[in-house]
Design a protein around this motif. Sequence first.
Motif, PDB file in Angstrom:
ATOM      1  N   ASP A 199       0.902  -1.250   0.033  1.00  0.00           N
ATOM      2  CA  ASP A 199       0.017   0.201  -0.243  1.00  0.00           C
ATOM      3  C   ASP A 199       1.026   1.214  -0.006  1.00  0.00           C
ATOM      4  OD1 ASP A 199      -3.293   0.627   0.744  1.00  0.00           O
ATOM      5  OD2 ASP A 199      -1.666   2.231   1.729  1.00  0.00           O
ATOM      6  N   GLY A 200       0.559   2.144  -0.885  1.00  0.00           N
ATOM      7  CA  GLY A 200       1.806   3.399  -1.067  1.00  0.00           C
ATOM      8  C   GLY A 200       2.952   3.593  -1.724  1.00  0.00           C
ATOM      9  N   GLY A 227       1.569  -0.480  -5.514  1.00  0.00           N
ATOM     10  CA  GLY A 227       0.349  -0.601  -5.110  1.00  0.00           C
ATOM     11  C   GLY A 227      -1.017  -0.312  -4.587  1.00  0.00           C
ATOM     12  N   PRO A 228      -1.429  -0.228  -4.029  1.00  0.00           N
ATOM     13  CA  PRO A 228      -2.721   0.209  -3.579  1.00  0.00           C
ATOM     14  C   PRO A 228      -2.518   1.706  -3.562  1.00  0.00           C
ATOM     15  CG  PRO A 228      -3.240  -1.862  -2.826  1.00  0.00           C
ATOM     16  CD  PRO A 228      -1.153  -1.814  -3.099  1.00  0.00           C
ATOM     17  N   ASN A 229      -3.493   2.408  -4.129  1.00  0.00           N
ATOM     18  CA  ASN A 229      -3.708   4.066  -3.147  1.00  0.00           C
ATOM     19  C   ASN A 229      -2.620   4.672  -3.538  1.00  0.00           C
ATOM     20  OD1 ASN A 229      -5.830   4.230  -1.811  1.00  0.00           O
ATOM     21  ND2 ASN A 229      -4.859   2.467  -0.255  1.00  0.00           N
ATOM     22  N   VAL A 230      -1.712   4.367  -4.707  1.00  0.00           N
ATOM     23  CA  VAL A 230      -0.773   5.160  -5.283  1.00  0.00           C
ATOM     24  C   VAL A 230      -1.557   6.468  -5.973  1.00  0.00           C
ATOM     25  CG1 VAL A 230       1.384   5.592  -6.118  1.00  0.00           C
ATOM     26  CG2 VAL A 230       0.907   3.773  -5.023  1.00  0.00           C
ATOM     27  N   THR A 231      -1.123   7.601  -6.429  1.00  0.00           N
ATOM     28  CA  THR A 231      -1.478   8.432  -7.065  1.00  0.00           C
ATOM     29  C   THR A 231      -0.323   9.058  -7.573  1.00  0.00           C
ATOM     30  OG1 THR A 231      -2.016   9.920  -5.309  1.00  0.00           O
ATOM     31  CG2 THR A 231      -3.497   8.747  -6.302  1.00  0.00           C
ATOM     32  N   GLN A 233       2.534   6.691 -12.451  1.00  0.00           N
ATOM     33  CA  GLN A 233       2.442   5.409 -12.742  1.00  0.00           C
ATOM     34  C   GLN A 233       3.721   4.614 -13.122  1.00  0.00           C
ATOM     35  OE1 GLN A 233      -0.218   6.702 -15.479  1.00  0.00           O
ATOM     36  NE2 GLN A 233       0.947   8.042 -17.485  1.00  0.00           N
ATOM     37  N   SER A 289       5.071   5.917  -2.376  1.00  0.00           N
ATOM     38  CA  SER A 289       5.526   6.714  -3.951  1.00  0.00           C
ATOM     39  C   SER A 289       5.560   8.407  -3.825  1.00  0.00           C
ATOM     40  CB  SER A 289       4.005   6.359  -4.134  1.00  0.00           C
ATOM     41  OG  SER A 289       2.830   6.901  -3.095  1.00  0.00           O
TER      42      SER A 289
END
Length: 320
Positions: free
Chosen positions: A27-28, A71-75, A78, A100
Amino acid sequence: MKAVFVEQPGGVEALRYADQPKPVPADGQALVKVTASGVNFIDVYFRTGLYKAPLPAILGMEGAGTVEGIGPNVTGIQPGDRVAWAMSRGSYAEYAVVPSWQLVKIPKEVNFELAAAAMLQGMTAHYLTHSTFPLKPGHIALVHAAAGGAGLLTVQMAKKLGARVIGTVSTEAKAAQARAAGADDVILYTEKDFVTETKRLAGAVDVVYDSVGATTFLKSLDCLKPRGMMVSFGQSSGPVAAIEPLLLNAKGSLFLTRPSLGAYAATRDELEHRAGDVLSWIADGSLKLHIGGRYPLSEAARAHSDLESRRTTGKLLLTI
């Protein structure tokens, strides 16, 4: 994947080059295919056990490469992005997972090697000169190890801000590099006492930027003006011994700080500010990086030996 790690702290013989599991971004986090990794004294501190990490520990606090997965919750990041980072351990490897928020995109004018070489020492020089003791025209700064990776960048940034810079180095070749970076005066500490020479050149200085530690710390206090600042940000010659606070009083009501990049790039906004300045200055040519050595990942032990010998100048890189 291939990686360089330690199973127990020690000398360069403790470094192992072998297979490790390819990491998976949580995550992150983002998974980065590493192209280049910076070699820094903080890696030596983790290798020797001066700084603690869970074992086995993959070394490397700085790198550049291409995002392969997230992973999840990455903004904001890409796959395919060219990125660089610092202060996330694990870059001595073919792949690294990095939070990230610590990744910055590399300008198109900057290649992977320059980006990897710039992040840790570039942002260190930035916070030293812009935040820890914000330099202004008229200030005089003493920069130890002025031909090292952080030293050359600190000299350049100090001159950008209008300060006078006195650098210390060990050889004439290093003195030439420090002068080329903008140092106004350079002292060969192997030939002359740097305290005596600093007093001769300037009387006293406003700030000392010291990455050397044990062998320079106490004498550096004698170079400062009353209410000057001693900035001890490294210990390439060994840790600084404990001192009594009254010593700072006796030498002129001095200020003493032991900063770290983690505290000066603790938020996304601050990271973007510092990394943005450094990378943009490299992109426009106003900040010059000197890469003093490139080593394949498998020769990380040789890179550590060369760094610790203090024979090198500029930045050392591992290419992957």
